[in-house]
Scaffold this active site. Structure first.
Site, PDB file in Angstrom:
ATOM      1  N   ASP A  18      25.332  29.148  14.854  1.00 47.44           N
ATOM      2  CA  ASP A  18      25.084  30.313  14.014  1.00 47.44           C
ATOM      3  C   ASP A  18      25.887  30.560  12.775  1.00 47.44           C
ATOM      4  O   ASP A  18      26.932  29.901  12.785  1.00 47.44           O
ATOM      5  CB  ASP A  18      25.119  31.248  15.127  1.00 47.44           C
ATOM      6  CG  ASP A  18      24.139  32.756  14.314  1.00 47.44           C
ATOM      7  OD1 ASP A  18      23.505  32.268  13.444  1.00 47.44           O
ATOM      8  OD2 ASP A  18      24.380  33.678  14.788  1.00 47.44           O
ATOM      9  N   GLY A  19      25.188  31.345  12.060  1.00 44.19           N
ATOM     10  CA  GLY A  19      26.012  31.551  10.606  1.00 44.19           C
ATOM     11  C   GLY A  19      25.791  30.833   9.410  1.00 44.19           C
ATOM     12  O   GLY A  19      26.474  30.985   8.476  1.00 44.19           O
ATOM     13  N   GLY A  21      23.462  30.926   6.973  1.00 43.65           N
ATOM     14  CA  GLY A  21      22.962  31.837   6.079  1.00 43.65           C
ATOM     15  C   GLY A  21      24.124  32.558   5.460  1.00 43.65           C
ATOM     16  O   GLY A  21      24.435  32.492   4.182  1.00 43.65           O
ATOM     17  N   ARG A  31      20.424  30.470   1.212  1.00 48.57           N
ATOM     18  CA  ARG A  31      20.536  30.259   2.551  1.00 48.57           C
ATOM     19  C   ARG A  31      19.911  28.722   2.924  1.00 48.57           C
ATOM     20  O   ARG A  31      20.785  28.309   3.844  1.00 48.57           O
ATOM     21  CB  ARG A  31      19.720  30.933   3.406  1.00 48.57           C
ATOM     22  CG  ARG A  31      19.803  32.613   3.304  1.00 48.57           C
ATOM     23  CD  ARG A  31      18.620  33.340   4.166  1.00 48.57           C
ATOM     24  NE  ARG A  31      18.568  32.757   5.344  1.00 48.57           N
ATOM     25  CZ  ARG A  31      19.407  33.287   6.585  1.00 48.57           C
ATOM     26  NH1 ARG A  31      20.228  34.295   6.172  1.00 48.57           N
ATOM     27  NH2 ARG A  31      19.354  32.660   7.679  1.00 48.57           N
ATOM     28  N   HIS A  35      21.961  25.756   5.632  1.00 46.76           N
ATOM     29  CA  HIS A  35      21.286  25.053   6.715  1.00 46.76           C
ATOM     30  C   HIS A  35      21.562  23.509   6.429  1.00 46.76           C
ATOM     31  O   HIS A  35      21.986  22.701   7.338  1.00 46.76           O
ATOM     32  CB  HIS A  35      19.768  25.268   6.600  1.00 46.76           C
ATOM     33  CG  HIS A  35      19.648  26.694   7.192  1.00 46.76           C
ATOM     34  ND1 HIS A  35      19.853  27.442   8.272  1.00 46.76           N
ATOM     35  CD2 HIS A  35      18.822  27.452   6.482  1.00 46.76           C
ATOM     36  CE1 HIS A  35      19.469  28.515   8.423  1.00 46.76           C
ATOM     37  NE2 HIS A  35      18.686  28.749   7.480  1.00 46.76           N
ATOM     38  N   GLU A  65      11.870  32.234  18.488  1.00 46.74           N
ATOM     39  CA  GLU A  65      11.815  33.445  17.574  1.00 46.74           C
ATOM     40  C   GLU A  65      11.982  33.025  16.054  1.00 46.74           C
ATOM     41  O   GLU A  65      11.736  33.614  15.153  1.00 46.74           O
ATOM     42  CB  GLU A  65      12.960  34.206  17.846  1.00 46.74           C
ATOM     43  CG  GLU A  65      12.454  34.956  19.303  1.00 46.74           C
ATOM     44  CD  GLU A  65      12.911  34.091  20.628  1.00 46.74           C
ATOM     45  OE1 GLU A  65      13.920  33.360  20.469  1.00 46.74           O
ATOM     46  OE2 GLU A  65      11.931  34.330  21.627  1.00 46.74           O
ATOM     47  N   ASN A  66      12.479  32.101  15.594  1.00 45.23           N
ATOM     48  CA  ASN A  66      12.854  31.455  14.290  1.00 45.23           C
ATOM     49  C   ASN A  66      11.590  31.158  13.458  1.00 45.23           C
ATOM     50  O   ASN A  66      11.797  31.317  12.317  1.00 45.23           O
ATOM     51  CB  ASN A  66      13.876  30.325  14.540  1.00 45.23           C
ATOM     52  CG  ASN A  66      15.107  30.521  14.737  1.00 45.23           C
ATOM     53  OD1 ASN A  66      15.903  29.904  15.265  1.00 45.23           O
ATOM     54  ND2 ASN A  66      15.423  31.922  14.476  1.00 45.23           N
ATOM     55  N   ARG A  69      10.917  33.414  10.248  1.00 46.69           N
ATOM     56  CA  ARG A  69      11.695  33.519   8.935  1.00 46.69           C
ATOM     57  C   ARG A  69      10.805  33.163   7.704  1.00 46.69           C
ATOM     58  O   ARG A  69       9.674  32.623   8.001  1.00 46.69           O
ATOM     59  CB  ARG A  69      12.711  32.453   8.932  1.00 46.69           C
ATOM     60  CG  ARG A  69      13.694  32.980  10.256  1.00 46.69           C
ATOM     61  CD  ARG A  69      15.148  32.241  10.177  1.00 46.69           C
ATOM     62  NE  ARG A  69      15.966  32.413  11.080  1.00 46.69           N
ATOM     63  CZ  ARG A  69      17.210  32.237  11.091  1.00 46.69           C
ATOM     64  NH1 ARG A  69      18.045  31.560  10.259  1.00 46.69           N
ATOM     65  NH2 ARG A  69      17.969  32.639  11.984  1.00 46.69           N
ATOM     66  N   ARG A 182      29.332  29.929  20.688  1.00 46.72           N
ATOM     67  CA  ARG A 182      28.411  30.671  19.848  1.00 46.72           C
ATOM     68  C   ARG A 182      29.282  30.794  18.674  1.00 46.72           C
ATOM     69  O   ARG A 182      30.449  31.548  18.770  1.00 46.72           O
ATOM     70  CB  ARG A 182      27.930  31.804  20.043  1.00 46.72           C
ATOM     71  CG  ARG A 182      27.246  32.348  18.921  1.00 46.72           C
ATOM     72  CD  ARG A 182      25.863  33.384  19.561  1.00 46.72           C
ATOM     73  NE  ARG A 182      25.279  33.576  18.448  1.00 46.72           N
ATOM     74  CZ  ARG A 182      23.738  33.994  18.458  1.00 46.72           C
ATOM     75  NH1 ARG A 182      23.588  34.245  19.420  1.00 46.72           N
ATOM     76  NH2 ARG A 182      23.221  34.443  17.502  1.00 46.72           N
ATOM     77  N   SER A 190      21.242  35.034  23.169  1.00 43.25           N
ATOM     78  CA  SER A 190      20.019  34.774  22.491  1.00 43.25           C
ATOM     79  C   SER A 190      19.075  33.967  23.038  1.00 43.25           C
ATOM     80  O   SER A 190      18.616  32.779  22.489  1.00 43.25           O
ATOM     81  CB  SER A 190      20.492  34.149  21.018  1.00 43.25           C
ATOM     82  OG  SER A 190      20.944  35.220  20.143  1.00 43.25           O
TER      83      SER A 190
HETATM   84  C1  IPE Z   1      19.943  31.599  17.283  1.00 43.17           C
HETATM   85  O1  IPE Z   1      20.338  31.962  16.296  1.00 43.17           O
HETATM   86  C2  IPE Z   1      19.029  30.320  17.173  1.00 43.17           C
HETATM   87  C3  IPE Z   1      19.638  29.224  16.618  1.00 43.17           C
HETATM   88  C4  IPE Z   1      20.809  28.920  16.482  1.00 43.17           C
HETATM   89  C5  IPE Z   1      18.768  28.054  16.553  1.00 43.17           C
HETATM   90  P1  IPE Z   1      19.697  33.318  15.441  1.00 43.17           P
HETATM   91  O2  IPE Z   1      20.516  33.622  14.279  1.00 43.17           O
HETATM   92  O3  IPE Z   1      18.104  33.262  15.486  1.00 43.17           O
HETATM   93  O4  IPE Z   1      19.975  34.448  16.682  1.00 43.17           O
HETATM   94  P2  IPE Z   1      19.570  35.774  16.856  1.00 43.17           P
HETATM   95  O5  IPE Z   1      18.235  35.811  17.337  1.00 43.17           O
HETATM   96  O6  IPE Z   1      20.045  36.435  15.641  1.00 43.17           O
HETATM   97  O7  IPE Z   1      20.782  36.200  18.096  1.00 43.17           O
HETATM   98  C1  IPE Z   2      21.661  29.426  12.168  1.00 39.34           C
HETATM   99  O1  IPE Z   2      22.305  30.135  11.216  1.00 39.34           O
HETATM  100  C2  IPE Z   2      20.517  28.536  11.891  1.00 39.34           C
HETATM  101  C3  IPE Z   2      19.282  28.906  12.717  1.00 39.34           C
HETATM  102  C4  IPE Z   2      19.066  29.789  13.406  1.00 39.34           C
HETATM  103  C5  IPE Z   2      18.207  28.011  12.349  1.00 39.34           C
HETATM  104  P1  IPE Z   2      21.356  31.419  10.606  1.00 39.34           P
HETATM  105  O2  IPE Z   2      20.245  31.141   9.721  1.00 39.34           O
HETATM  106  O3  IPE Z   2      20.903  32.300  11.684  1.00 39.34           O
HETATM  107  O4  IPE Z   2      22.456  32.120   9.660  1.00 39.34           O
HETATM  108  P2  IPE Z   2      22.845  33.801   9.711  1.00 39.34           P
HETATM  109  O5  IPE Z   2      23.087  34.184  11.175  1.00 39.34           O
HETATM  110  O6  IPE Z   2      21.869  34.274   8.959  1.00 39.34           O
HETATM  111  O7  IPE Z   2      24.090  33.785   8.818  1.00 39.34           O
HETATM  112 MG    MG Z   3      21.954  33.766  12.905  1.00 40.37          MG
END
Ligand code: IPE
Ligand code: IPE
Ligand code: MG
Length: 229
Positions: A18-19, A21, A31, A35, A65-66, A69, A182, A190
């Site tokens: 995560d993180g 973005g 963003r 990635h 859930e992604n 986006r 995480r 999650s």
């Molecule tokens: C969890 O990250 C899913 C992946 C790392 C692929 P998200 O950033 O989507 O998580 P939530 O839903 O905000 O907890």
């Molecule tokens: C994790 O990073 C990648 C995926 C969930 C695919 P994020 O895209 O969730 O990054 P933040 O949480 O917005 O920083």
């Molecule tokens: Mg995230």
């Protein structure tokens, strides 16, 4: 000469990456750049984990859930998965076997495009003879759906109990998770590997996924090993 196996060899490390973005935003980048950096970090972590004798590395690549986006971000992430699954030479050089878990492609609700399906199938086929670390990528994955499906299938073939459900998970050969990582300061699980992480240690770190590397991996490993008596 046979060498005794160390507890580290069989470790199962699972990462909620995560993180990406926020990492990009802090640098004034889109963003998508986060990635891209995240995919490169994963390639590094695969090398580092394999060099440390980790048995299983499971990463959350894309959740069910992604899909909500923005389409341009989803397209970019899908492209990066094709890139990841295309790193065959690197994976073979590290003796890494590719594996995947997620909503089966032929089930209602599956949204994985055929290009990504193909890349996943190809990577699995091209690395199937490797005997080192197993890299499992969770793509279009959600743990509650996995468990509900497993319970339903267990019910169709007999008693619903822990063993029967375990046998019906997306990949029943995945061992229990030793440490769930995480990144990026979030302290949620999650909907990732809820069944498999029943006894896992959890390593939360402020480090963003694109900055995650060997040093952070060592922290997670030492937490996992601290629970081995
Ligand atoms: C969890 O990250 C899913 C992946 C790392 C692929 P998200 O950033 O989507 O998580 P939530 O839903 O905000 O907890
Ligand atoms: C994790 O990073 C990648 C995926 C969930 C695919 P994020 O895209 O969730 O990054 P933040 O949480 O917005 O920083
Ligand atoms: Mg995230």
């Amino acid at each position: 000469m046979a060498t005794p196996s160390s507890p580290q060899q069989a470790l199962h490390v699972a990462c909620i990456m995560d993180g990406n973005g926020r990492w990009a935003r802090r640098r004034g980048l889109p963003r998508t750049a986060g990635h891209t950096a995240g995919e490169e970090a994963l390639a590094t972590v695969v090398r580092e984990a394999s060099a440390r004798g980790i048995g299983w590395l499971t990463v959350f690549g894309f959740s069910t859930e992604n899909w909500v986006r923005p389409p341009s971000e989803v397209r970019h992430i899908l492209g990066l998965h094709r890139k990841l699954f295309g790193r065959i030479d690197e994976l073979n050089a590290n003796n890494v076997r590719v594996n995947w878990i997620g909503r089966p492609f032929d089930e209602p609700g599956s949204r994985t495009p055929t290009t990504v399906q193909k890349a996943i199938r190809q990577a699995i086929a091209d690395t199937r003879n490797n005997t080192g670390m197993v890299l499992t990528v969770a793509f279009d994955y959600g743990s509650r759906a996995e468990i509900a499906r497993a319970a339903s299938r267990a019910g169709e073939s007999g008693d619903v109990n822990v063993e029967a459900i375990s046998r019906q998970l997306y990949d029943p050969s995945l061992p229990p998770v030793d440490v769930l990582v995480r990144t990026s300061g979030e302290t949620r699980v999650s909907n990732f590997l809820l069944w498999q992480s029943a006894g896992a240690r959890i390593y939360f770190t402020e480090c963003s996924w694109p900055d995650f590397g060997g040093r952070e991996l060592d922290e997670a490993i030492s937490l996992a090993r601290s629970s081995v008596s």
